[in-house]
Motif scaffolding. Structure first.
Motif, PDB file in Angstrom:
ATOM      1  N   LYS A   1      24.299   6.138  -1.338  1.00 16.12           N
ATOM      2  CA  LYS A   1      24.673   7.183  -2.484  1.00 16.12           C
ATOM      3  C   LYS A   1      24.430   6.564  -3.943  1.00 16.12           C
ATOM      4  O   LYS A   1      24.408   7.162  -4.784  1.00 16.12           O
ATOM      5  N   LYS A   2      24.562   5.188  -3.904  1.00 12.30           N
ATOM      6  CA  LYS A   2      24.524   4.485  -5.111  1.00 12.30           C
ATOM      7  C   LYS A   2      23.089   4.215  -5.499  1.00 12.30           C
ATOM      8  O   LYS A   2      22.519   3.981  -6.663  1.00 12.30           O
ATOM      9  N   LEU A   3      21.938   4.607  -4.687  1.00 11.31           N
ATOM     10  CA  LEU A   3      20.373   4.268  -5.079  1.00 11.31           C
ATOM     11  C   LEU A   3      20.068   5.362  -5.925  1.00 11.31           C
ATOM     12  O   LEU A   3      20.842   6.654  -6.078  1.00 11.31           O
ATOM     13  N   ARG A   4      19.074   5.113  -6.861  1.00  5.78           N
ATOM     14  CA  ARG A   4      18.615   5.988  -7.726  1.00  5.78           C
ATOM     15  C   ARG A   4      18.101   7.254  -6.738  1.00  5.78           C
ATOM     16  O   ARG A   4      17.367   6.952  -5.871  1.00  5.78           O
ATOM     17  N   PRO A   5      17.956   8.255  -7.323  1.00  6.48           N
ATOM     18  CA  PRO A   5      17.364   9.580  -6.536  1.00  6.48           C
ATOM     19  C   PRO A   5      15.961   9.125  -6.286  1.00  6.48           C
ATOM     20  O   PRO A   5      15.431   9.673  -5.318  1.00  6.48           O
ATOM     21  N   SER A   6      15.168   8.458  -6.906  1.00  5.06           N
ATOM     22  CA  SER A   6      13.832   8.234  -6.781  1.00  5.06           C
ATOM     23  C   SER A   6      13.650   6.916  -5.884  1.00  5.06           C
ATOM     24  O   SER A   6      12.304   6.790  -5.539  1.00  5.06           O
ATOM     25  N   ALA A   7      14.533   6.293  -5.645  1.00 10.12           N
ATOM     26  CA  ALA A   7      14.357   4.910  -4.831  1.00 10.12           C
ATOM     27  C   ALA A   7      13.599   5.376  -3.455  1.00 10.12           C
ATOM     28  O   ALA A   7      14.279   6.116  -2.739  1.00 10.12           O
ATOM     29  N   ILE A   8      12.757   4.466  -3.183  1.00 14.46           N
ATOM     30  CA  ILE A   8      12.124   4.465  -1.891  1.00 14.46           C
ATOM     31  C   ILE A   8      12.788   3.332  -0.876  1.00 14.46           C
ATOM     32  O   ILE A   8      12.956   2.314  -1.241  1.00 14.46           O
TER      33      ILE A   8
ATOM     34  N   HIS B   1       3.734  -3.164 -11.937  1.00 11.20           N
ATOM     35  CA  HIS B   1       4.267  -4.037 -13.237  1.00 11.20           C
ATOM     36  C   HIS B   1       5.706  -3.561 -13.348  1.00 11.20           C
ATOM     37  O   HIS B   1       5.818  -2.514 -14.083  1.00 11.20           O
ATOM     38  N   GLY B   2       6.522  -4.502 -13.151  1.00 15.93           N
ATOM     39  CA  GLY B   2       7.929  -4.401 -13.516  1.00 15.93           C
ATOM     40  C   GLY B   2       8.552  -3.660 -12.529  1.00 15.93           C
ATOM     41  O   GLY B   2       9.875  -3.424 -12.651  1.00 15.93           O
ATOM     42  N   LEU B   3       8.057  -3.282 -11.449  1.00 15.39           N
ATOM     43  CA  LEU B   3       8.906  -2.558 -10.295  1.00 15.39           C
ATOM     44  C   LEU B   3       9.786  -3.242  -9.941  1.00 15.39           C
ATOM     45  O   LEU B   3       9.611  -4.721  -9.610  1.00 15.39           O
ATOM     46  N   ARG B   4      10.849  -2.666  -9.614  1.00 15.22           N
ATOM     47  CA  ARG B   4      12.181  -3.339  -9.178  1.00 15.22           C
ATOM     48  C   ARG B   4      12.148  -3.331  -7.665  1.00 15.22           C
ATOM     49  O   ARG B   4      12.810  -2.143  -7.110  1.00 15.22           O
ATOM     50  N   ILE B   5      12.056  -4.321  -6.951  1.00 12.37           N
ATOM     51  CA  ILE B   5      12.215  -4.359  -5.500  1.00 12.37           C
ATOM     52  C   ILE B   5      13.414  -5.218  -4.924  1.00 12.37           C
ATOM     53  O   ILE B   5      13.487  -6.329  -5.405  1.00 12.37           O
TER      54      ILE B   5
ATOM     55  N   PHE C   1       0.777  -1.316  -0.030  1.00 15.58           N
ATOM     56  CA  PHE C   1      -0.042  -0.025  -0.069  1.00 15.58           C
ATOM     57  C   PHE C   1       0.782   1.217  -0.039  1.00 15.58           C
ATOM     58  O   PHE C   1       0.538   2.308  -0.806  1.00 15.58           O
ATOM     59  N   THR C   2       2.062   1.280   0.640  1.00 13.74           N
ATOM     60  CA  THR C   2       2.942   2.365   0.809  1.00 13.74           C
ATOM     61  C   THR C   2       3.446   2.508  -0.199  1.00 13.74           C
ATOM     62  O   THR C   2       3.650   3.815  -0.910  1.00 13.74           O
ATOM     63  N   ILE C   3       4.007   1.562  -1.013  1.00 14.35           N
ATOM     64  CA  ILE C   3       4.684   1.916  -2.361  1.00 14.35           C
ATOM     65  C   ILE C   3       3.806   2.428  -3.507  1.00 14.35           C
ATOM     66  O   ILE C   3       4.057   3.345  -4.056  1.00 14.35           O
ATOM     67  N   ARG C   4       2.607   1.922  -3.490  1.00 14.82           N
ATOM     68  CA  ARG C   4       1.400   2.445  -4.605  1.00 14.82           C
ATOM     69  C   ARG C   4       1.103   3.943  -4.028  1.00 14.82           C
ATOM     70  O   ARG C   4       0.947   4.599  -5.025  1.00 14.82           O
TER      71      ARG C   4
ATOM     72  N   GLU D   1      21.852   0.054  -7.528  1.00 15.59           N
ATOM     73  CA  GLU D   1      21.739   1.010  -8.689  1.00 15.59           C
ATOM     74  C   GLU D   1      20.559   0.464  -9.309  1.00 15.59           C
ATOM     75  O   GLU D   1      19.780   1.228  -9.906  1.00 15.59           O
ATOM     76  N   TRP D   2      20.186  -1.066  -9.403  1.00 15.67           N
ATOM     77  CA  TRP D   2      19.034  -1.255  -9.963  1.00 15.67           C
ATOM     78  C   TRP D   2      17.655  -1.003  -9.548  1.00 15.67           C
ATOM     79  O   TRP D   2      16.684  -0.934 -10.068  1.00 15.67           O
ATOM     80  N   ALA D   3      17.642  -0.909  -8.148  1.00 15.58           N
ATOM     81  CA  ALA D   3      16.387  -0.802  -7.286  1.00 15.58           C
ATOM     82  C   ALA D   3      15.486   0.292  -7.518  1.00 15.58           C
ATOM     83  O   ALA D   3      16.029   1.345  -7.326  1.00 15.58           O
ATOM     84  N   ASP D   4      14.178   0.167  -7.624  1.00 15.21           N
ATOM     85  CA  ASP D   4      13.272   1.384  -7.278  1.00 15.21           C
ATOM     86  C   ASP D   4      12.895   1.439  -5.859  1.00 15.21           C
ATOM     87  O   ASP D   4      12.573   2.378  -5.451  1.00 15.21           O
ATOM     88  N   VAL D   5      12.830   0.091  -5.398  1.00 18.25           N
ATOM     89  CA  VAL D   5      12.425   0.320  -3.990  1.00 18.25           C
ATOM     90  C   VAL D   5      13.440  -0.788  -3.138  1.00 18.25           C
ATOM     91  O   VAL D   5      14.074  -1.710  -3.604  1.00 18.25           O
TER      92      VAL D   5
END
Lengths: 328, 437
Positions: A268-275, A171-175, A148-151, A230-234
């Motif tokens: 610091k390696k995380l994407r700026p948008s990563a949760i 769909h395709g979200l990288r966790i 729920f939090t991610i959505r 570096e790959w992850a969205d979450v």
């Protein structure tokens, strides 16, 4: 496969369909609004009795469930049994029979033994059983509130509505899930929810903290933690379960932090948008650096806050079970 | 003079089976074949459509007395055994207190002598089954004890096991080992694998069993002492012991009905009825056990009959005690595993009677104290311990219809083929028409 949790028990996310999960998330969305009102209460479960039965210590889950029940106008019977049934000399069956004799509609149960909630559901088939964490097995409401939090975060960023997006944002979200997966009921529920909703899940941990048959799980074990960051969205961190003896599964907490902790350098390696997520309670300085935990990308307090609407939704759907308007 | 005539069954000898009658007079087999001259007032048992063979011998029965009489007594266990076609049971020593002295062994032998069956005793290898000091093996052997075990737990310390084997060898007794290395298996409550990982239950790996099997085979090689491997549950364990036996080492092994009929997925609903040590294994191991039974590689089927009071099986899975009932369904499940209508009667009686009687030293030819002869060839002159097994009856197992004091059977509702019609133990008809006389 459970197609809806309406009128059912909620014991595990292992066998719950995408539609059923989305239904809970959508229902929770309507309760978020209730929680913003000055009078935070709806009469949805007025006259219903919810027993809260915690055989294992818990602060946030218990408060969250009891708050949720009260906001639905249910009466709450709260019983703290911090010792094992064996030590108490009373069997699980007798304990639940005693509570049941008082007249209850649902029981929210946490227990240190895997499967305890399922066993109880066999003893009281007329009561809705909601698993609030059983041993190393499942913690379904945590899996639901994490999804729920991610959505919610992703929908907000797009200026979209979570309800309208359904499961599309997954769909395709990288966790990436990091840490003590072997001993984690949260990991088992999170992975079930994320994979069912359509996300790609990778895991990172020392070999000893992965389950023995990880190759059968619907996840990929990463070769390099740093590259996976570096790959992850979450990024979902897990508590190192020291109380379950996992201390002996790594040479030292320091070495774990060195190799799999989310340090300032690694963040610091995380994407700026990563949760960044953590189910709590955090071991600050072990699996997560204090400064990282306080970054704006870390949604840890929001996870706690979302516990209430998710548990309202779960209680409402399982206990009331009908399709009438939720919030009048 | 009392006499019993078993009419028209398939009389299963050691090497062949033939339809005929068996006449029992004064506790012994008097005639086999076409028996025309029958004493008046003989009790007649119709054995047509049945196999008639030596009574079953269980190497592995937990009778719970003394200490846990709420779960089973020697008397109730013997009744369950008789209904299951058993004429002799070996009582396991993990009672409270453990059977580790002459006084305790004598107590069980005395109580057992009052039952319709022969109750032999397996003594503890170590005092109190604590795995620290040897129990008085020689004194217990004087009473007729031929098997020793700390079952429930294996002897963990390899140097102690070595000493026990060296000490036991000249006594002519056999050490029976529960093979599980507790450092590997400890804290686990089901087989380690895909199911345990999904359920979040700590696993007992196959390796914990196999490592101790390997260790003990090498200790047998070193000392010359004899080992009987209890309830082997994995393909690899079987292969190792079969190979050691082929080398001529004094090793034997048994398999338990639950290990050749149920697999680890039975634990999927966290029902403690399916909790047992060693645990239920994956299907490939179950199939390997059945294959080994059919090809004649298995020495014995033994029940590991383990009654537990119902309140203990209501505990959470990880806290509940391990073990399940076995005596009343073992023969039907063995018949099923051997292929039901295709089952070989010779194999059936080798597994349930002749093999275990040899291991327990309860045959007519063995030097026995207090007990009659079992696992015989069905020849005139032998002690009459016999079973009439109806191979055609189909029935449904019901936990509520068991004769054990406990009800922890994993087979409630299972369809079975083949049922014990009559049991003749110590020369007396104790079960007839499937009920206690």
């Amino acid at each position: 496969m459970i197609q809806t949790i309406r009128g059912q028990n909620l014991l595990s996310l292992d066998n719950v369909s995408r539609e059923a999960i989305v239904e809970v998330l959508d229902t929770a969305e309507s309760f978020v609004e209730v929680n913003r009102r000055s009078i935070k209460k709806v009469p949805a479960l007025k006259g219903r009795v919810v027993a809260s039965l915690f055989f294992e210590e818990s602060t946030r889950t218990r408060l969250s469930f009891e708050t949720a029940a009260k906001r639905l106008s249910a009466d709450v019977l709260s019983l703290a049994v911090a010792s094992s049934s064996v030590k108490k000399g009373e069997s699980l069956r007798d304990t639940i029979a005693t509570i049941d004799a008082l007249g209850i509609d649902a029981v929210v149960m946490r227990h240190q033994s895997s499967g305890a909630a399922l066993q109880v559901s066999r003893y009281v088939p007329h009561v809705h059983v909601i698993n609030a964490g059983d041993g190393l097995h499942q913690h379904p409401t945590q899996g639901l509130l994490d999804a729920f939090t991610i959505r919610q975060v992703l929908a907000e960023r797009m200026g979209a509505s979570g309800v309208e997006s359904g499961s599309e944002l997954f769909h395709g979200l990288r966790i990436l899930i990091v840490g003590d997966i072997r001993h984690s009921r949260v990991a088992r529920s999170d992975i079930a929810a994320y994979v069912t909703l359509g996300a790609q899940v990778r895991v990172a941990a020392p070999g000893t903290l992965l389950p023995a048959d990880i190759e059968n799980w619907p996840v990929t074990v990463v070769d390099s933690f740093d590259e996976a960051l570096e790959w992850a969205d979450v990024v979902g961190l897990l508590r190192l379960q020291r109380e379950r003896g996992s201390g002996s599964f790594v040479p030292s907490l320091g070495e774990f932090t060195q190799t799999f902790g989310l340090t300032v350098e690694r963040a610091k390696k995380l994407r700026p948008s990563a949760i960044i997520m953590h189910p709590g309670p955090m071991n600050r300085g072990v699996e997560i650096d204090s400064r990282v935990a306080d970054l704006p990308e870390a949604v840890i307090e929001r996870q706690v806050a979302n516990g209430v609407p998710i548990r309202m939704a779960v209680l409402y759907l399982t206990v009331a079970g009908s399709k009438e308007e939720v919030v009048s | 003079m009392s006499s019993i005539i078993l009419r028209g069954g398939l009389v299963v000898g050691e090497l062949s089976a033939e339809v005929g009658d068996v006449l029992i007079v004064d506790g012994r087999i008097a005639a086999v074949g076409v028996v025309a001259d029958v004493p008046v007032k003989s009790v007649e048992v119709d054995a047509s459509g049945c196999w008639v063979g030596p009574g079953f011998v269980d190497l592995h029965t937990h009778l719970r007395e003394p200490g846990r009489e709420e779960a089973e007594t020697i008397e109730s266990g013997a009744a369950a055994g008789a209904l299951g076609g058993f004429t002799a049971l070996v009582a396991m020593p993990n009672t409270e207190p453990a059977l580790d002295s002459v006084a305790l062994v004598s107590y069980v032998l005395d109580r057992g002598a009052r039952t319709p069956l022969d109750i032999a005793v397996a003594g503890a290898i170590t005092r109190g089954r604590r795995g620290e000091m040897l129990a008085p093996l020689a004194e217990m052997a004087e009473l007729g004890v031929r098997l020793f075990t700390d079952d429930g737990m294996g002897v963990q310390d390899p140097s102690l096991m070595r000493r026990a084997l060296t000490y036991a060898k000249p006594l002519g007794v056999r050490l029976a080992q529960h093979c599980e290395d507790e450092l590997l298996a400890g804290g686990g409550s089901m087989n380690e694998g895909a199911v345990s990982s999904r359920l979040g239950l700590v696993g007992r790996p196959a390796l914990a069993e196999e490592l101790m099997v390997l260790r003990d085979i090498e200790l047998v090689r070193l000392t010359g002492g004899a080992v009987h491997f209890l309830h082997l549950s994995t393909k690899r364990s079987l292969e190792m012991v079969v190979s050691a036996r082929n080398e001529g080492l004094p090793v034997t092994f048994e398999v338990a009905p639950h290990h050749f009929t149920l697999d680890e997925t039975a634990c999927g609903q966290f029902d403690p009825l399916f909790k047992v040590h060693p645990p239920l294994r994956p299907r490939r191991d179950v199939n390997a056990l059945r294959e080994a039974m059919r090809s004649g590689q298995v020495d014995a089927v033994a029940t590991d009959h383990a009654p537990h009071a119902p309140e203990l099986k209501d505990l959470p899975f990880d806290e509940a005690p391990a073990g399940m009932l076995g005596l009343e369904h073992a023969a039907s499940l063995t018949f099923e595993a051997l292929g039901s209508e295709d089952a070989s009667p010779l194999r059936f009686f080798a597994l349930l009677s002749r093999g275990p009687a040899r291991i327990a030293q309860l045959r007519n030819s063995d030097l026995r104290i207090r007990h009659s002869g079992h696992g015989g060839a069905l020849a005139a002159g032998e002690d009459a311990n016999l079973v009439v097994f109806d191979t055609e009856t189909r029935w449904t197992a019901r936990s509520g219809e068991l004769h054990s004091r406990a009800t922890n059977s994993p087979y409630d509702g299972r369809e079975l083929v083949g049922k014990v019609r009559a049991t003749i133990a110590k020369g007396r008809l104790v079960v007839n028409e499937g009920v206690l006389v």
